[in-house]
Design a protein around this motif. Structure first.
Motif, PDB file in Angstrom:
ATOM      1  N   PRO A  10       8.300  -0.083  -4.833  1.00  0.00           N
ATOM      2  CA  PRO A  10       8.369  -1.523  -4.566  1.00  0.00           C
ATOM      3  C   PRO A  10       8.367  -1.793  -3.070  1.00  0.00           C
ATOM      4  O   PRO A  10       8.724  -0.938  -2.267  1.00  0.00           O
ATOM      5  CB  PRO A  10       9.701  -1.930  -5.204  1.00  0.00           C
ATOM      6  CG  PRO A  10      10.508  -0.681  -5.189  1.00  0.00           C
ATOM      7  CD  PRO A  10       9.531   0.438  -5.416  1.00  0.00           C
ATOM      8  N   PRO A  11       7.974  -3.000  -2.650  1.00  0.00           N
ATOM      9  CA  PRO A  11       7.967  -3.332  -1.222  1.00  0.00           C
ATOM     10  C   PRO A  11       9.381  -3.538  -0.716  1.00  0.00           C
ATOM     11  O   PRO A  11      10.329  -3.629  -1.481  1.00  0.00           O
ATOM     12  CB  PRO A  11       7.171  -4.630  -1.180  1.00  0.00           C
ATOM     13  CG  PRO A  11       7.441  -5.249  -2.525  1.00  0.00           C
ATOM     14  CD  PRO A  11       7.515  -4.086  -3.493  1.00  0.00           C
ATOM     15  N   ALA A  88       8.339  -8.278   9.524  1.00  0.00           N
ATOM     16  CA  ALA A  88       8.840  -6.901   9.486  1.00  0.00           C
ATOM     17  C   ALA A  88       8.938  -6.352   8.070  1.00  0.00           C
ATOM     18  O   ALA A  88       9.278  -5.188   7.878  1.00  0.00           O
ATOM     19  CB  ALA A  88      10.206  -6.817  10.166  1.00  0.00           C
ATOM     20  N   SER A  89       8.656  -7.158   7.061  1.00  0.00           N
ATOM     21  CA  SER A  89       8.665  -6.670   5.684  1.00  0.00           C
ATOM     22  C   SER A  89       7.553  -5.636   5.486  1.00  0.00           C
ATOM     23  O   SER A  89       6.470  -5.758   6.051  1.00  0.00           O
ATOM     24  CB  SER A  89       8.474  -7.831   4.703  1.00  0.00           C
ATOM     25  OG  SER A  89       9.512  -8.777   4.842  1.00  0.00           O
ATOM     26  N   THR A  90       7.853  -4.613   4.685  1.00  0.00           N
ATOM     27  CA  THR A  90       6.881  -3.538   4.465  1.00  0.00           C
ATOM     28  C   THR A  90       6.797  -3.189   2.988  1.00  0.00           C
ATOM     29  O   THR A  90       7.722  -3.440   2.223  1.00  0.00           O
ATOM     30  CB  THR A  90       7.266  -2.271   5.254  1.00  0.00           C
ATOM     31  OG1 THR A  90       8.540  -1.805   4.803  1.00  0.00           O
ATOM     32  CG2 THR A  90       7.318  -2.536   6.747  1.00  0.00           C
ATOM     33  N   SER A  91       5.663  -2.589   2.619  1.00  0.00           N
ATOM     34  CA  SER A  91       5.456  -2.079   1.274  1.00  0.00           C
ATOM     35  C   SER A  91       4.796  -0.714   1.393  1.00  0.00           C
ATOM     36  O   SER A  91       3.749  -0.575   2.033  1.00  0.00           O
ATOM     37  CB  SER A  91       4.567  -3.023   0.457  1.00  0.00           C
ATOM     38  OG  SER A  91       4.305  -2.483  -0.823  1.00  0.00           O
ATOM     39  N   GLY A  94       0.357  -0.466  -1.776  1.00  0.00           N
ATOM     40  CA  GLY A  94      -0.270  -1.775  -1.837  1.00  0.00           C
ATOM     41  C   GLY A  94       0.024  -2.580  -0.583  1.00  0.00           C
ATOM     42  O   GLY A  94       0.500  -2.060   0.438  1.00  0.00           O
ATOM     43  N   THR A  95      -0.237  -3.875  -0.637  1.00  0.00           N
ATOM     44  CA  THR A  95       0.006  -4.766   0.476  1.00  0.00           C
ATOM     45  C   THR A  95       0.822  -5.957   0.012  1.00  0.00           C
ATOM     46  O   THR A  95       0.822  -6.311  -1.166  1.00  0.00           O
ATOM     47  CB  THR A  95      -1.319  -5.267   1.085  1.00  0.00           C
ATOM     48  OG1 THR A  95      -2.066  -5.946   0.056  1.00  0.00           O
ATOM     49  CG2 THR A  95      -2.132  -4.116   1.640  1.00  0.00           C
ATOM     50  N   ILE A  96       1.522  -6.584   0.941  1.00  0.00           N
ATOM     51  CA  ILE A  96       2.301  -7.780   0.624  1.00  0.00           C
ATOM     52  C   ILE A  96       1.352  -8.964   0.537  1.00  0.00           C
ATOM     53  O   ILE A  96       0.583  -9.232   1.456  1.00  0.00           O
ATOM     54  CB  ILE A  96       3.377  -8.030   1.685  1.00  0.00           C
ATOM     55  CG1 ILE A  96       4.381  -6.863   1.713  1.00  0.00           C
ATOM     56  CG2 ILE A  96       4.107  -9.351   1.428  1.00  0.00           C
ATOM     57  CD1 ILE A  96       5.402  -6.963   2.820  1.00  0.00           C
ATOM     58  N   VAL A 133       6.183 -10.199  -2.788  1.00  0.00           N
ATOM     59  CA  VAL A 133       5.389  -9.657  -3.890  1.00  0.00           C
ATOM     60  C   VAL A 133       4.255  -8.837  -3.273  1.00  0.00           C
ATOM     61  O   VAL A 133       3.575  -9.311  -2.344  1.00  0.00           O
ATOM     62  CB  VAL A 133       4.800 -10.776  -4.770  1.00  0.00           C
ATOM     63  CG1 VAL A 133       4.059 -10.173  -5.968  1.00  0.00           C
ATOM     64  CG2 VAL A 133       5.897 -11.734  -5.228  1.00  0.00           C
ATOM     65  N   ASN A 134       4.058  -7.605  -3.789  1.00  0.00           N
ATOM     66  CA  ASN A 134       2.941  -6.823  -3.260  1.00  0.00           C
ATOM     67  C   ASN A 134       1.762  -6.861  -4.224  1.00  0.00           C
ATOM     68  O   ASN A 134       1.827  -7.435  -5.314  1.00  0.00           O
ATOM     69  CB  ASN A 134       3.371  -5.396  -2.927  1.00  0.00           C
ATOM     70  CG  ASN A 134       3.590  -4.529  -4.159  1.00  0.00           C
ATOM     71  OD1 ASN A 134       3.480  -5.000  -5.295  1.00  0.00           O
ATOM     72  ND2 ASN A 134       3.895  -3.256  -3.955  1.00  0.00           N
TER      73      ASN A 134
END
Length: 352
Positions: A10-11, A88-91, A94-96, A133-134
């Motif tokens: 999960p992201p 700064a959110s990361t996953s 996949g991508t956000i 959500v990614n």
């Protein structure tokens, strides 16, 4: 035996916001998983009681549970526009693709932009929620308490000094480490020593030498990152021309053959005692510090001498006999009954 490994992690949701103050208690970031009541959470988790179940992340590839964000403590008149930054959110897979905000005042937004703004019309503590959500359809969520206010909060300045009195020249150490700011860092300390001199420093401690007689009133002004200030109460510093001698005082107790002497009753009226030196005759013993312990033979008589030195270099001494036959102490209580006659009562005399 076959094993199923979930490779899709999960992201991780991370966001910061500006023009808003944060209560910096750690909170849980969480996603899909079992619900636990607050009192069932492991003690190692930091969290703020949100008044209901908390969902823990399921699987072994989840994000860190403990998250935090910081905010610039900027205030202003309402309505107050606040900037939120989730860049700064990361996953890890996949991508956000979506950020879902709930701002705690009944408003919310769904966006694919990393930086957004929201305007608050009233002051108060809000629970701000960010869910990301990614592209794999997984979600993660972070909550924070934020305090929206249009009233600035200044730091609190506290100053101590040691010594606060003495003979010139007198070196005084000032300490402002007890000063604090509830919302932002103190970045500058402005020491005013009361004799026309001052020192500006990023350190909360300072030293100053007074060279003239008189009473001076020192203070410190603290400055925060946003420029807010406060000034401490005045601290009086008294300077004398002649240094008064310190007073050496101690008591000793004997238990069996062990003797303990305590010099904590020594004092200096115009400064502080900086050195204690003990000498014990017949034992060829010297020691330093305010406490002394030594052994004597059952019928041995020794003399204990204490020397104390103050911060201006003055010294005084006191000596006591330990063991052996101590001389009696005569105490007379007298009163005058006639112009040429008095009566005395020695009842208070004693033999130590």
């Amino acid at each position: 035996m076959n094993s199923v490994v979930n490779l899709n992690a999960p992201p991780i949701a991370v966001f910061t916001c500006f023009h808003i103050t944060a209560l910096t208690s750690p909170l849980l970031g969480y996603g899909t998983g079992p619900n636990l009541d607050d009192d069932e959470l492991p003690p190692s988790y930091g969290y703020v009681d949100m008044g209901g179940p908390v969902a823990l992340m399921s699987g072994t590839a989840g994000p860190a549970l403990a998250t935090s964000f910081t905010t610039a403590s900027t205030y202003g008149p309402l309505p107050l526009t606040v900037e939120f930054d989730a860049s700064a959110s990361t996953s890890s897979t996949g991508t956000i693709v979506e950020d879902r905000y709930e701002f705690g005042d009944g408003a919310g937004i769904s966006t694919n932009l990393p930086i957004i703004t929201h305007t608050y019309d009233t002051v108060g503590v809000r629970t701000v929620t960010l869910e990301i959500v990614n592209s794999e359809g997984l979600t993660a969520q972070t909550q924070r308490l934020v305090n929206v206010s249009d009233a600035p909060i200044s730091p609190t300045s506290v100053l101590s000094a040691s010594p606060r009195a003495g003979a010139i020249p007198l070196v005084v150490e000032f300490n402002a480490t007890m000063s604090f700011s509830p919302l932002e860092e103190i970045v500058e300390y402005r020491f005013q020593f009361g004799d026309g001199t001052e020192e500006v420093s990023t350190s909360p401690v300072a030293s100053h030498t007074y060279t003239s007689l008189g009473i001076y009133f020192a203070s410190v002004t603290t400055v925060t990152m946003s420029g807010r200030t406060s000034t401490s109460a005045l601290v009086p510093i008294s300077l004398f021309g002649l240094n008064q001698l310190p007073v050496a005082s101690f008591s000793c107790t004997k238990t069996g053959n062990s003797v303990t002497c305590d010099a904590s009753g020594s004092y200096d009226l115009d400064g502080e005692i900086v050195d204690f030196v003990w000498e014990v005759s017949a034992l060829n013993l010297t020691a330093t510090g305010s406490l002394l312990t030594f052994e004597v033979a059952e019928d041995q008589t020794v003399f204990v001498r204490l020397s104390v030195t103050d911060n201006s270099g003055a010294t005084s001494m006191k000596e006591k006999q330990i063991g052996g036959n101590l001389p009696p102490l005569a105490i007379l209580n007298c009163r005058i009954e006639l112009p040429n006659r008095a009566s005395c009562d020695p009842a208070l005399s004693y033999d130590p």
